[in-house]
Design a protein around this motif. Structure first.
Motif, PDB file in Angstrom:
ATOM      1  N   CYS A 113      35.670 -43.990  63.616  1.00 18.12           N
ATOM      2  CA  CYS A 113      37.276 -43.452  62.969  1.00 18.12           C
ATOM      3  C   CYS A 113      36.729 -42.102  61.878  1.00 18.12           C
ATOM      4  CB  CYS A 113      37.458 -44.079  61.633  1.00 18.12           C
ATOM      5  SG  CYS A 113      37.238 -46.129  62.371  1.00 18.12           S
ATOM      6  N   THR A 114      36.943 -40.577  62.734  1.00 19.55           N
ATOM      7  CA  THR A 114      37.222 -40.046  62.001  1.00 19.55           C
ATOM      8  C   THR A 114      37.814 -39.144  61.650  1.00 19.55           C
ATOM      9  OG1 THR A 114      38.101 -38.539  64.345  1.00 19.55           O
ATOM     10  CG2 THR A 114      34.912 -39.116  63.796  1.00 19.55           C
ATOM     11  N   ASP A 115      38.171 -38.105  60.353  1.00 14.97           N
ATOM     12  CA  ASP A 115      39.805 -37.354  59.797  1.00 14.97           C
ATOM     13  C   ASP A 115      39.985 -36.036  60.663  1.00 14.97           C
ATOM     14  OD1 ASP A 115      40.868 -36.714  58.237  1.00 14.97           O
ATOM     15  OD2 ASP A 115      39.980 -36.625  56.716  1.00 14.97           O
ATOM     16  N   HIS A 116      40.425 -35.429  60.187  1.00 11.27           N
ATOM     17  CA  HIS A 116      41.272 -34.524  60.453  1.00 11.27           C
ATOM     18  C   HIS A 116      41.860 -34.642  61.916  1.00 11.27           C
ATOM     19  CE1 HIS A 116      39.114 -32.910  56.990  1.00 11.27           C
ATOM     20  NE2 HIS A 116      40.034 -32.552  56.657  1.00 11.27           N
ATOM     21  N   GLU A 117      42.190 -35.651  62.759  1.00 15.71           N
ATOM     22  CA  GLU A 117      43.000 -35.411  63.854  1.00 15.71           C
ATOM     23  C   GLU A 117      44.208 -34.526  64.190  1.00 15.71           C
ATOM     24  OE1 GLU A 117      45.249 -36.715  67.708  1.00 15.71           O
ATOM     25  OE2 GLU A 117      45.464 -37.020  65.784  1.00 15.71           O
ATOM     26  N   GLU A 118      44.659 -35.352  63.513  1.00 18.99           N
ATOM     27  CA  GLU A 118      46.082 -34.655  63.121  1.00 18.99           C
ATOM     28  C   GLU A 118      46.372 -32.977  63.162  1.00 18.99           C
ATOM     29  OE1 GLU A 118      48.878 -36.555  63.643  1.00 18.99           O
ATOM     30  OE2 GLU A 118      47.947 -38.208  63.622  1.00 18.99           O
ATOM     31  N   VAL A 119      45.224 -32.234  62.989  1.00 18.84           N
ATOM     32  CA  VAL A 119      45.184 -30.572  62.622  1.00 18.84           C
ATOM     33  C   VAL A 119      44.232 -30.609  63.674  1.00 18.84           C
ATOM     34  CG1 VAL A 119      46.431 -30.710  60.158  1.00 18.84           C
ATOM     35  CG2 VAL A 119      43.634 -30.939  60.143  1.00 18.84           C
ATOM     36  N   GLY A 120      43.926 -31.287  64.427  1.00 19.61           N
ATOM     37  CA  GLY A 120      42.622 -30.107  65.659  1.00 19.61           C
ATOM     38  C   GLY A 120      41.697 -31.114  65.818  1.00 19.61           C
ATOM     39  N   ALA A 130      38.757 -29.938  63.909  1.00 22.92           N
ATOM     40  CA  ALA A 130      37.637 -28.916  63.942  1.00 22.92           C
ATOM     41  C   ALA A 130      37.361 -28.902  62.748  1.00 22.92           C
ATOM     42  CB  ALA A 130      37.950 -28.106  64.144  1.00 22.92           C
ATOM     43  N   SER A 131      36.849 -30.993  61.940  1.00 17.52           N
ATOM     44  CA  SER A 131      35.817 -30.021  61.119  1.00 17.52           C
ATOM     45  C   SER A 131      34.877 -30.756  61.181  1.00 17.52           C
ATOM     46  CB  SER A 131      36.776 -30.860  59.685  1.00 17.52           C
ATOM     47  OG  SER A 131      36.403 -32.218  59.891  1.00 17.52           O
ATOM     48  N   CYS A 132      33.291 -31.168  59.579  1.00 19.14           N
ATOM     49  CA  CYS A 132      32.580 -31.294  59.615  1.00 19.14           C
ATOM     50  C   CYS A 132      32.396 -33.125  59.695  1.00 19.14           C
ATOM     51  CB  CYS A 132      31.172 -31.397  58.765  1.00 19.14           C
ATOM     52  SG  CYS A 132      32.149 -31.943  57.162  1.00 19.14           S
ATOM     53  N   CYS A 133      33.981 -33.553  60.013  1.00 17.59           N
ATOM     54  CA  CYS A 133      33.866 -35.116  59.654  1.00 17.59           C
ATOM     55  C   CYS A 133      34.908 -34.974  60.976  1.00 17.59           C
ATOM     56  CB  CYS A 133      34.300 -35.724  58.771  1.00 17.59           C
ATOM     57  SG  CYS A 133      36.104 -34.780  57.726  1.00 17.59           S
ATOM     58  N   GLY A 134      35.461 -34.452  61.561  1.00 19.24           N
ATOM     59  CA  GLY A 134      36.195 -34.561  62.478  1.00 19.24           C
ATOM     60  C   GLY A 134      35.832 -34.988  64.354  1.00 19.24           C
ATOM     61  N   ALA A 135      36.495 -35.357  65.104  1.00 22.21           N
ATOM     62  CA  ALA A 135      36.087 -35.570  66.209  1.00 22.21           C
ATOM     63  C   ALA A 135      35.346 -34.400  66.445  1.00 22.21           C
ATOM     64  CB  ALA A 135      36.499 -36.086  66.775  1.00 22.21           C
ATOM     65  N   LYS A 136      35.811 -33.025  66.729  1.00 17.74           N
ATOM     66  CA  LYS A 136      34.914 -31.906  67.018  1.00 17.74           C
ATOM     67  C   LYS A 136      33.537 -31.440  66.762  1.00 17.74           C
ATOM     68  CE  LYS A 136      38.716 -28.889  68.965  1.00 17.74           C
ATOM     69  NZ  LYS A 136      40.220 -28.163  69.150  1.00 17.74           N
ATOM     70  N   GLY A 137      33.534 -32.098  65.573  1.00 16.39           N
ATOM     71  CA  GLY A 137      31.733 -31.459  64.587  1.00 16.39           C
ATOM     72  C   GLY A 137      30.785 -32.582  65.318  1.00 16.39           C
ATOM     73  N   PRO A 158      39.628 -36.160  74.481  1.00 17.75           N
ATOM     74  CA  PRO A 158      38.869 -35.002  74.910  1.00 17.75           C
ATOM     75  C   PRO A 158      38.182 -34.502  74.726  1.00 17.75           C
ATOM     76  CG  PRO A 158      41.929 -35.275  76.174  1.00 17.75           C
ATOM     77  CD  PRO A 158      41.143 -36.393  74.626  1.00 17.75           C
ATOM     78  N   VAL A 159      38.569 -34.458  73.054  1.00 14.96           N
ATOM     79  CA  VAL A 159      37.418 -34.053  72.246  1.00 14.96           C
ATOM     80  C   VAL A 159      35.699 -34.647  72.035  1.00 14.96           C
ATOM     81  CG1 VAL A 159      36.771 -33.319  69.641  1.00 14.96           C
ATOM     82  CG2 VAL A 159      39.445 -33.708  70.769  1.00 14.96           C
ATOM     83  N   VAL A 160      36.201 -36.067  72.156  1.00 18.74           N
ATOM     84  CA  VAL A 160      34.542 -37.206  72.640  1.00 18.74           C
ATOM     85  C   VAL A 160      34.286 -36.659  73.436  1.00 18.74           C
ATOM     86  CG1 VAL A 160      33.553 -38.934  72.071  1.00 18.74           C
ATOM     87  CG2 VAL A 160      35.175 -38.069  69.901  1.00 18.74           C
ATOM     88  N   ALA A 161      35.040 -36.430  74.951  1.00 23.99           N
ATOM     89  CA  ALA A 161      34.025 -36.321  76.661  1.00 23.99           C
ATOM     90  C   ALA A 161      33.576 -35.377  76.692  1.00 23.99           C
ATOM     91  CB  ALA A 161      35.589 -36.453  77.064  1.00 23.99           C
ATOM     92  N   SER A 162      34.458 -34.601  75.866  1.00 22.65           N
ATOM     93  CA  SER A 162      33.430 -32.673  76.310  1.00 22.65           C
ATOM     94  C   SER A 162      32.218 -32.514  75.114  1.00 22.65           C
ATOM     95  CB  SER A 162      34.885 -32.122  75.930  1.00 22.65           C
ATOM     96  OG  SER A 162      35.487 -31.832  74.533  1.00 22.65           O
ATOM     97  N   GLU A 163      32.046 -33.139  74.230  1.00 32.18           N
ATOM     98  CA  GLU A 163      31.615 -32.584  73.360  1.00 32.18           C
ATOM     99  C   GLU A 163      30.090 -33.764  73.679  1.00 32.18           C
ATOM    100  OE1 GLU A 163      31.126 -30.167  70.859  1.00 32.18           O
ATOM    101  OE2 GLU A 163      32.881 -29.489  71.006  1.00 32.18           O
TER     102      GLU A 163
END
Length: 446
Positions: free
Chosen positions: A271-278, A280-287, A390-395
């Motif tokens: 369960c990650t933070d910052h999905e609603e703003v993209g 892109a953070s150390c604790c977001g799905a793009k991190g 899509p973020v997790v799939a690509s990362e």
């Protein structure tokens, strides 16, 4: 300690308790962690050395707002893969600015920033409170953080009377800088200093957590939220009305399902933070949080790739139910109904990560659990939102499906879902976490 739920009403009662305890991502993560620790999960710290053992259950958090919970199955990971379910802890809201204090004609207000794609109109005329994380210096001059929740109504954003805006019902726009500023206090008529928001936070911490010995509040991440509690509503109690159903409903589904996971195979909730703003953070799905966890679990690259190939991620995030007043906003063949089952979300432009393989597997899970299933595709002439899928799939490279419970009023201060849909998604997710073969060990089409 068993935390199993056996009926739909028991599931929804627990959901309402979780929503009440989770006014911010920080509080949601704490509520998830408390339930996992009570169920026997072991808390890990990212700064420590890890020695993970099959047959045990683990929990790790990042930034106090994101969480991974892992059931380390006794079977070989390369044989079984990992069942993963992902959701996000954040929701659109109003966040207090760093220098927030305002005095407008003797009214004390707080400057706010809109977080995410919030529907602003529903924030008017609500009994609002404040909650979030506070970072402070203690009496030993050490820096620490804690959570705060005022709980009581302390703010309101009053509407402008229709007498002063005759076009309010047909042509009113909302300026996020000046029209949505909350009101907290009427200042004395005589000249005086403007209240300092950090001092208000200090006083609240002294009252609610005197054991902390806070010397000075240094900074904060504070949001406003509606104090109206979540409720089961409708003439026949068909609906759940609450703030933050997007996406705490999915977090709760994942939590309860993981508590029922089979110990023979490995399962993971993120369960990650910052999905609603993209994200892109150390604790977001793009991190790197999930990738780093998998690297510590499986340091050898080839083994890790083999496990990921046999794994699958369910990205759980709410779907748009077809609104009876705005049916034209949906594709005529893809209008999910509340209380008619979880929704598989499909988008050919990869705004959702669903593939024919992951969709077929999820349909099989729903069939085995006797759960109805629906499909959502956005109108071709309209844009489409996205998820962590899509973020997790690509990362990470894991095969992923996007699913969710149909809801109304997504991104409003108060959203609406069906009483059956979270329960049904939970039942399908339990089947996922108990599936003992590798979810994506499929025969190639080539």
């Amino acid at each position: 300690m068993s935390a199993a739920v056996h009926t739909q009403s028991e599931f929804n009662a627990g959901l309402l308790d979780f929503l009440r305890a989770s006014p911010t991502p920080f509080h949601a993560t704490r509520a998830l962690a408390e339930r996992l620790l009570a169920a026997g999960f072991e808390l890990l710290h990212e700064g420590d050395s890890w020695l993970l053992e099959p047959g045990k259950r683990y929990l790790v958090t990042r930034n106090d707002s994101s969480l991974i919970a892992f059931v380390y199955g006794r079977s070989n990971l390369v044989d079984t893969g990992i069942r993963m379910l992902g959701a996000h802890t954040d929701s659109p809201c109003l966040k207090v600015k760093p220098r927030a204090e305002l005095n407008r004609r003797g009214y004390f207000q707080l400057g706010v920033e809109v977080y995410g794609g919030a529907l602003l109109a529903p924030w008017y005329d609500r009994d609002l409170s404040l909650a979030g994380r506070v970072t402070y210096r203690d009496e030993q001059q050490q820096i620490a953080s804690t959570l705060v929740d005022f709980k009581r109504p302390v703010a309101v954003v009053p509407s402008l009377a229709i007498h002063l805006d005759r076009e309010a019902n047909s042509n009113r726009s909302i300026n996020a800088q000046k029209d949505i500023v909350p009101l907290l206090l009427q200042l004395p008529a005589e000249e005086g200093s403007l209240p300092d928001f950090r001092s208000l936070l200090h006083a609240e911490l002294q009252a609610s957590q005197p054991q902390l010995a806070v010397s000075q509040v240094l900074d904060y991440e504070i949001s406003l939220y509606d104090t109206q509690p979540p409720a089961i509503v409708g003439l026949e109690q068909d609906f759940i009305a609450s703030a933050r159903l997007d996406n705490l409903l999915s977090c709760y589904v994942g939590l309860q399902a993981l508590l029922e996971a089979d110990d023979q195979v490995s399962s993971l909730l993120i369960c990650t933070d910052h999905e609603e703003v993209g994200s892109a953070s150390c604790c977001g799905a793009k991190g790197p949080m999930l990738e780093q966890f998998l690297m510590r679990l499986l340091p050898e690259t080839e083994a890790r790739i083999r496990v990921i190939e046999r794994s699958m991620m369910i990205s759980a995030d709410n779907a748009h139910g077809i609104h009876p007043n705005f049916m034209e906003k949906h594709d005529e063949n893809h209008g999910p109904l509340l209380n008619h089952g979880p929704v598989i979300k499909v988008n050919s432009n990869q705004r959702y990560a669903t593939t024919s393989e992951t969709s077929a597997f999820f349909r099989m899970l729903c069939e085995a659990a006797e759960v109805p299933v629906q499909t959502f595709v956005a109108r071709t002439d309209m844009g489409c939102g996205s998820t962590i899928g899509p973020v997790v799939a690509s990362e990470v490279g894991v095969k992923t499906i996007d699913v969710g419970c149909p809801t109304f009023a997504m991104h409003s201060i108060r959203e609406l879902a069906g009483v059956q849909d979270g329960w049904n998604l939970y039942r399908a997710s339990v089947g996922f976490f108990r599936y003992t073969a590798a979810p994506m060990a499929l025969s190639s089409a080539l």
